[in-house]
Design an enzyme around this catalytic site. Structure first.
Site, PDB file in Angstrom:
ATOM      1  N   ASP A   1      20.156  15.072  22.996  1.00  0.00           N
ATOM      2  CA  ASP A   1      21.433  15.012  22.285  1.00  0.00           C
ATOM      3  C   ASP A   1      21.458  13.913  21.227  1.00  0.00           C
ATOM      4  O   ASP A   1      22.511  13.585  20.689  1.00  0.00           O
ATOM      5  CB  ASP A   1      22.566  14.723  23.285  1.00  0.00           C
TER       6      ASP A   1
ATOM      7  N   HIS B   1      -0.475   3.881   6.075  1.00  0.00           N
ATOM      8  CA  HIS B   1       0.878   4.020   6.613  1.00  0.00           C
ATOM      9  C   HIS B   1       0.868   3.782   8.126  1.00  0.00           C
ATOM     10  O   HIS B   1       1.383   4.590   8.900  1.00  0.00           O
ATOM     11  CB  HIS B   1       1.460   5.403   6.273  1.00  0.00           C
TER      12      HIS B   1
ATOM     13  N   ASP C   1       3.935  -4.549   5.233  1.00  0.00           N
ATOM     14  CA  ASP C   1       4.569  -3.826   4.132  1.00  0.00           C
ATOM     15  C   ASP C   1       5.985  -3.538   4.609  1.00  0.00           C
ATOM     16  O   ASP C   1       6.199  -2.680   5.477  1.00  0.00           O
ATOM     17  CB  ASP C   1       3.787  -2.534   3.853  1.00  0.00           C
TER      18      ASP C   1
ATOM     19  N   ASP D   1      10.374  -3.270  -1.682  1.00  0.00           N
ATOM     20  CA  ASP D   1       9.098  -2.739  -1.170  1.00  0.00           C
ATOM     21  C   ASP D   1       8.041  -3.803  -1.423  1.00  0.00           C
ATOM     22  O   ASP D   1       7.513  -3.915  -2.523  1.00  0.00           O
ATOM     23  CB  ASP D   1       8.772  -1.431  -1.908  1.00  0.00           C
TER      24      ASP D   1
ATOM     25  N   HIS E   1      -5.444   4.817  -2.934  1.00  0.00           N
ATOM     26  CA  HIS E   1      -4.069   5.191  -3.316  1.00  0.00           C
ATOM     27  C   HIS E   1      -3.780   4.781  -4.747  1.00  0.00           C
ATOM     28  O   HIS E   1      -4.547   4.048  -5.365  1.00  0.00           O
ATOM     29  CB  HIS E   1      -3.052   4.594  -2.337  1.00  0.00           C
TER      30      HIS E   1
ATOM     31  N   HIS F   1       4.661   2.999  -8.111  1.00  0.00           N
ATOM     32  CA  HIS F   1       5.657   4.071  -8.056  1.00  0.00           C
ATOM     33  C   HIS F   1       6.987   3.496  -8.491  1.00  0.00           C
ATOM     34  O   HIS F   1       7.179   2.281  -8.499  1.00  0.00           O
ATOM     35  CB  HIS F   1       5.736   4.694  -6.653  1.00  0.00           C
TER      36      HIS F   1
ATOM     37  N   HIS G   1      10.122   5.496  -2.808  1.00  0.00           N
ATOM     38  CA  HIS G   1       9.381   6.195  -3.861  1.00  0.00           C
ATOM     39  C   HIS G   1      10.468   6.860  -4.695  1.00  0.00           C
ATOM     40  O   HIS G   1      10.865   7.980  -4.427  1.00  0.00           O
ATOM     41  CB  HIS G   1       8.406   7.218  -3.271  1.00  0.00           C
TER      42      HIS G   1
ATOM     43  N   GLU H   1       0.828  -2.537  -6.547  1.00  0.00           N
ATOM     44  CA  GLU H   1       0.347  -2.739  -5.178  1.00  0.00           C
ATOM     45  C   GLU H   1      -1.120  -2.359  -4.979  1.00  0.00           C
ATOM     46  O   GLU H   1      -1.435  -1.496  -4.154  1.00  0.00           O
ATOM     47  CB  GLU H   1       1.230  -1.958  -4.196  1.00  0.00           C
TER      48      GLU H   1
ATOM     49  N   TYR I   1      -9.562  -1.818   1.187  1.00  0.00           N
ATOM     50  CA  TYR I   1      -9.537  -1.451   2.604  1.00  0.00           C
ATOM     51  C   TYR I   1     -10.954  -1.090   3.039  1.00  0.00           C
ATOM     52  O   TYR I   1     -11.524  -0.103   2.568  1.00  0.00           O
ATOM     53  CB  TYR I   1      -8.600  -0.251   2.821  1.00  0.00           C
TER      54      TYR I   1
ATOM     55  N   ARG J   1      -3.503  -5.593   0.991  1.00  0.00           N
ATOM     56  CA  ARG J   1      -2.673  -5.048  -0.093  1.00  0.00           C
ATOM     57  C   ARG J   1      -1.700  -6.145  -0.496  1.00  0.00           C
ATOM     58  O   ARG J   1      -1.220  -6.883   0.374  1.00  0.00           O
ATOM     59  CB  ARG J   1      -1.939  -3.777   0.365  1.00  0.00           C
TER      60      ARG J   1
ATOM     61  N   GLU K   1       1.790  -6.380  -2.850  1.00  0.00           N
ATOM     62  CA  GLU K   1       2.731  -5.496  -3.540  1.00  0.00           C
ATOM     63  C   GLU K   1       3.960  -6.268  -3.983  1.00  0.00           C
ATOM     64  O   GLU K   1       4.631  -6.916  -3.181  1.00  0.00           O
ATOM     65  CB  GLU K   1       3.164  -4.363  -2.585  1.00  0.00           C
TER      66      GLU K   1
HETATM   67  N1  GLY Z   1       5.900   1.092   1.510  1.00  0.00           N
HETATM   68  C1  GLY Z   1       5.484   2.281   0.904  1.00  0.00           C
HETATM   69  C2  GLY Z   1       4.728   2.032  -0.308  1.00  0.00           C
HETATM   70  O1  GLY Z   1       4.299   0.921  -0.524  1.00  0.00           O
HETATM   71  O2  GLY Z   1       4.578   2.868  -1.148  1.00  0.00           O
HETATM   72 MN    MN Z   2       5.134   0.750  -2.555  1.00  0.00          MN
HETATM   73 MN    MN Z   3       5.081  -0.856   0.316  1.00  0.00          MN
END
Ligand code: GLY
Ligand code: MN
Ligand code: MN
Length: 470
Positions: free
Chosen positions: A65, A269, A286, A297, A376, A380, A387, A410, A414, A432, A434
């Site tokens: 529920d 992720h 992150d 972000d 990657h 963005h 995003h 970012e 890796y 990373r 960012e």
């Molecule tokens: N946190 C998602 C990205 O960095 O795109």
């Molecule tokens: Mn990002």
């Molecule tokens: Mn991020």
């Protein structure tokens, strides 16, 4: 940088609730005039022969529920500030009366006792700018007349199959009454093109909210650096970060918080956040909070022990120099592809210097083997969605950046724990960095510059006393 205090917004008035007299009813986050101006700008662009229909997403079952927390469609929120589910906004620029119509959940004291307060039909009119508002149950009956004899229906097909069926049924119904002079819209147009161009360029009131989201998120990253110790768990750091978000009035994370220790940092992720921080491991975090529907972000990577090892330092410096030079090149006129190309070149040169790859930078970019370690994109759009919306290309050609857009930068490196043919010392290192970058007339503002990223600043922050959470 546009400091949060530079652009003042008055909080919305808090009128008493229509039925209960309570002052606790939810209010739009910005003054109603802000949303009214957005609606007018949008309606002017789509023109008087069009009608736009924007619908909130369905609520989703988590289990049994229990529902997932509801998050309003960013488009609907952008145009109304209204955060309740089961909402449909109808914008009718050419209408003389009822240009702004909302279908909402009606007031219902029994349901409100169980599920929480509702603005209701009266609230939609009094506080959210609707000229006319109706209970959601009347949508099937009333929407056909609102869509009859217009040229273009601005509606996003494919996002909500159940509502697509409602719209299709209305079109079919109107076809039946063509002989009586009530015809369906001649075309269905994606409303997002125009709306998302508006959302892509941030206005001062949006920058104020972004500024606060960023400020809270920086505080959380600094707290995590101060708190982290070998032996702690990733989920303790996640809890600390999310606590700081909520303590400061953010709704919570704008996306699932990633805390990856050691080779968990090589999973882009990674959100399990279930492991313990090892003695010599890096921690990749992150995390960004959502404040009044705008999200930061930020990624930072730091040593659990507070001191980078020599191998970690070598990889980190490559990512850091790449990221800083990419930020420096950000200004109106260049493209996200230019930034990405710069990062790929720099990082690939770094991979060769570290012995992760052999040959020349050109060869490794040509055969794409750099993607083993940088898989990657670099940037963005950022805003109400992490995003965020807006076209990345003009018919396939990368679009130039413009003042008012916010992008992330970012880059990362890796090296999987089981990577073959690489020096053993680099295995399991994931880094990373960012930041959130506002494009300005003069070039850019790094909105997240306050989160430490120089090695010396990170080591100083990690060495400072633990964060006093309460
Ligand atoms: N946190 C998602 C990205 O960095 O795109
Ligand atoms: Mn990002
Ligand atoms: Mn991020």
């Amino acid at each position: 940088m546009t400091a949060p205090s530079d652009v003042g917004i008055e909080p919305a008035e808090q009128p008493p609730d229509a039925q209960t007299g309570s002052s606790r009813s939810v209010q739009p986050s910005l003054g109603e005039a802000v949303y009214a101006a957005r609606r007018e700008a949008y309606m002017k662009t789509i023109g008087s022969r069009a009608v736009a229909v924007i619908h909130s997403p369905p609520q989703s079952v988590r289990n049994g529920d229990v529902l997932f927390p509801f998050r309003q469609s960013s488009d609907l929120h952008y145009l109304t500030g209204f955060s309740e589910p089961e909402t449909t906004l109808v914008l009718r620029p050419g209408a003389e009366k009822a240009r702004i119509v909302m279908f909402v959940r009606p007031r219902d004291s029994k349901r409100e006792t169980w599920d929480g307060r509702r603005a209701g039909v009266e609230g939609a009119k009094e506080r959210y700018g609707a000229d006319q508002a109706y209970p959601v149950a009347e949508l099937d009956k009333r929407l056909p007349e609102l869509l009859a004899n217009i040229d273009e229906l601005y509606y996003s097909l494919g996002l909500n199959p159940a509502f697509d069926q409602t719209v299709a049924a209305i079109i079919a119904k109107l076809r039946l009454s063509e002989k009586k002079g009530r015809r369906p819209p001649r075309a269905v147009v994606d409303p997002r093109l125009v709306l998302h161009e508006m959302r892509l360029r941030k206005a001062p009131d949006e920058l104020t909210l972004m500024g606060r989201a960023v400020e809270i998120s920086i505080e959380a990253h600094i707290a995590a650096m101060r708190q982290a110790r070998p032996g702690m768990t990733e989920y303790e750091l996640e809890a600390l970060i999310n606590f700081i978000f909520r303590k400061n009035g953010a709704t919570g994370p704008g996306y699932s918080t990633i805390v990856g220790a050691g080779d968990n940092g090589t999973i882009l992720h990674y959100t399990e956040n279930s492991c313990t921080l090892g003695e010599n491991e890096l921690v990749l975090i992150d995390a960004g909070c959502e404040y009044q529907s705008y999200t930061a972000d930020i990624t930072r990577t730091f040593p659990a022990s507070g001191r980078f090892s020599e191998a970690q330092r070598r990889v980190y410096e490559i990512v850091l120099e790449t990221q800083k030079s990419a930020i420096e090149m950000t200004r109106p006129g260049i493209t996200i592809d230019d930034i990405h190309k710069h990062c790929v070149e720099n990082l690939t040169a770094g991979m060769i210097a570290l012995g992760l790859l052999e040959g020349s930078v050109e060869e490794r970019i040509e055969d794409k083997t750099y993607k083993r370690f940088y898989m990657h994109r670099t940037s963005h759009w950022l805003g109400m969605d992490v995003h965020d919306v807006g076209a990345y290309t003009n018919d396939g050609t990368p679009r130039p950046l413009e003042s008012g857009m916010i992008i992330t930068i970012e880059p990362g490196l890796y090296v999987a724990a089981d990577a073959k043919n690489v020096p053993a010392e680099f295995r399991g290192i994931g880094i990373r960095i960012e930041d959130d970058i506002l494009v300005t007339d003069a070039g850019h503002d790094n909105l997240t510059a306050g989160a430490p990223k120089e090695i010396s600043d990170i080591e100083t922050t990690c060495a400072s006393s633990q964060f006093d959470v309460l």
